[in-house]
Motif scaffolding. Structure first.
Motif, mmCIF file in Angstrom:
data_model
loop_
_atom_site.group_PDB
_atom_site.id
_atom_site.type_symbol
_atom_site.label_atom_id
_atom_site.label_comp_id
_atom_site.label_asym_id
_atom_site.label_seq_id
_atom_site.Cartn_x
_atom_site.Cartn_y
_atom_site.Cartn_z
ATOM 1 N N ASP A 124 9.541 78.075 51.757
ATOM 2 C CA ASP A 124 8.850 78.959 50.885
ATOM 3 C C ASP A 124 8.801 78.485 49.362
ATOM 4 O O ASP A 124 7.800 78.628 48.747
ATOM 5 C CB ASP A 124 9.854 80.193 50.691
ATOM 6 N N ALA A 130 4.119 73.584 55.539
ATOM 7 C CA ALA A 130 2.945 73.964 55.507
ATOM 8 C C ALA A 130 1.737 73.166 55.744
ATOM 9 O O ALA A 130 1.953 72.125 56.226
ATOM 10 C CB ALA A 130 2.717 74.012 53.858
ATOM 11 N N ASN A 155 3.051 78.069 55.839
ATOM 12 C CA ASN A 155 2.056 78.341 54.803
ATOM 13 C C ASN A 155 0.646 77.535 54.999
ATOM 14 O O ASN A 155 0.646 76.299 55.473
ATOM 15 C CB ASN A 155 2.581 78.196 53.287
ATOM 16 N N SER A 180 4.412 82.959 56.602
ATOM 17 C CA SER A 180 3.359 81.895 56.440
ATOM 18 C C SER A 180 2.372 82.631 55.484
ATOM 19 O O SER A 180 1.431 83.296 56.075
ATOM 20 C CB SER A 180 2.955 81.546 57.732
ATOM 21 N N GLN A 184 -0.445 79.576 48.577
ATOM 22 C CA GLN A 184 1.157 79.752 48.246
ATOM 23 C C GLN A 184 1.064 78.682 46.821
ATOM 24 O O GLN A 184 0.742 77.526 46.820
ATOM 25 C CB GLN A 184 2.117 79.283 49.226
ATOM 26 N N SER A 205 4.467 87.593 54.815
ATOM 27 C CA SER A 205 3.109 86.459 54.750
ATOM 28 C C SER A 205 2.173 87.128 53.976
ATOM 29 O O SER A 205 1.084 87.650 54.360
ATOM 30 C CB SER A 205 2.754 86.191 56.373
#
Length: 463
Positions: A124, A130, A155, A180, A184, A205
């Protein structure tokens, strides 16, 4: 018919009041007594420690340092890359990482088809796992891309760190698993997006998402859709502006601002549909827009900002706006507001029971300065006794509804300046129920419709 939501779920607030209401009488205990007020509409429920679109309740034990894992493909030299395909199936692994380079990606495919994150907060906060991660001051321009992620905590396109800039246009981003987000931005990074098609299906998400350290996000055009619980269309711990876009949360509130951060919308069509029972904090409040401070450390404490000009905002369940444990400056101008839940309030300003760590029960109310310009407001505003509202109607605005002051559910000490209303020339308040205010400045029109306004000094108007 939806279950009635009890007003006393509004608990506790910060024990200070808005300076804008500071000229009111010091003793309003008689006029603000709960026994003297009509019953307000009932309340709804909501959220978790890190909030929707962010970390789960209590977090996941982040490493405490920048940990980004590995990358199946890394670009660390300047250049242009066209029609390339980058894939990953590994744990803690980016399909593509752009590291400290100035890069143009044209027509690329990025696929994170499997591989989970060993530490959700590192995913995160820092972009571990990602699909596409830009980091260490990378300058990345992306067009015509297809980015997909089927990995937990994977992500889509992630911009991390001061000096990192992602410019992405005319691209598609799809994620399917929990934690996800679509685009981001964290750690002070920047994302500039235009004409994207973003869809997320996992819980927590958000389609447009930020997390610890925030940054800057500018979005122009496109469609942004979330399908999971705790997955707003936009979750902000950053400065986020969106214009000319469609923002839809099919099983979540539509928009969230946490702490000293902002969402500014222009000509956007926004829809949210939060569940009564699913999601980490539906037990607190159900709503379409939430502005709060989680105290998780993901967002600095301070004034939150929300503005919306033009476009539409549709809530399918609960209150249209909910503000708790923060100070918020809110501006609405020419927005088509629609609340499809007859039991929901237009705005609820109140404390909470602190079960998710949002401040201290009895001391975690909210303070809202709401300015409506050329705006139609329809519905009731509910303020609990430890919170404060400063409402201004200007530029031919109309408010049809009333303001209810309710006791704080956790027994917090009441503030003196609960509710101040200013009606400027050309604006109108159509009263739909008896009302208690701290102060009223009326240079416009009030249609009492047989109801009364009682001021803190005991003055009764209308009737």
């Amino acid at each position: 018919m939806k279950k009635q939501l009890i007003a006393v779920t509004c608990a506790a607030a910060l024990a200070f009041s808005l300076a804008a209401c500071g000229s009111t009488a010091s003793d309003n205990s008689a006029s603000n007594s709960a026994s003297d007020r009509p019953d307000p509409p009932s309340s709804a429920s909501e959220h978790s420690g890190g909030g929707p679109g962010g970390s789960a309740p209590g977090g996941f034990g982040g490493s405490g340092e920048v940990t980004q894992g590995d990358a199946a493909n890394t670009i660390d030299t300047d250049g242009t890359y066209t029609d390339q395909t980058y894939t990953s199936t590994g744990n803690d692994e980016n399909a593509l990482r752009v590291d400290a380079a100035t890069v143009t990606l044209d027509g690329v495919t990025v696929d994170k088809s499997s591989g989970s994150s060993s530490n959700t907060e590192d995913g995160d906060f820092y972009g571990m796992n990602a699909a596409l991660l830009a980091t260490n001051g990378a300058q990345v321009t992306i067009s015509g891309a297809e980015v997909t992620s089927s990995a937990q905590n994977g992500n889509g396109v992630f911009s991390y760190g001061e000096g990192t800039v992602v410019n992405i246009s005319d691209s598609t981003i799809t994620t399917t698993e929990d934690n996800s987000g679509g685009i981001q931005t964290t750690g002070g990074g920047t994302t500039n997006a235009s004409d994207l098609t973003v869809e997320t299906s996992g819980n927590s998400s958000a389609a447009i998402r930020s997390d610890r350290g925030g940054g800057t996000v500018n979005v122009d055009g496109g469609t942004y859709t979330s399908n999971g619980y705790n997955s707003p269309a936009v979750y902000s711990t950053a400065a986020i502006t969106v214009q000319n876009a469609a923002l839809t949360a099919n099983h979540s509130e539509a928009l969230v601002v946490e702490g000293e951060n902002s969402i500014a919308l222009e000509n956007c069509d926004v829809t949210g549909n939060m569940s009564d029972t699913e999601g980490a904090s539906s037990d607190i409040n159900v709503h379409n827009v939430m502005i709060y401070q989680s105290m998780s450390g993901d967002a600095d404490e301070g004034t939150s900002s929300f503005s919306m000009t033009g476009g539409s905002l549709t809530g399918r369940n609960g209150d249209l706006f909910y503000v708790t444990n923060t100070h918020c400056v809110m501006t609405l101008s020419g927005v088509a507001l629609s609340n499809e839940d007859a039991d929901g309030a237009l705005l609820r300003v109140c404390g909470n029971d602190a079960s998710h760590g949002w401040g201290t029960a009895g001391e975690n109310g909210a303070q809202v300065e709401l300015t409506a310009s050329d705006q139609t407001l329809d519905g009731d505003i509910i303020v609990d006794s430890i919170s404060a509202l400063d409402l201004t109607l200007k530029d031919s605005s109309t408010f049809t509804g009333t303001v209810y002051i309710v006791d704080n559910a956790e027994g917090g000490t009441a503030v003196d300046d609960n509710a101040c209303v200013t009606i400027e020339s050309g604006s109108t308040w159509n009263l739909t129920g008896d009302c208690t205010l701290t102060t009223l400045t009326n240079n416009g029109t009030i249609n009492y419709n047989g109801h009364t306004i009682t001021l803190a000094d005991g003055t009764v108007l209308g009737g």
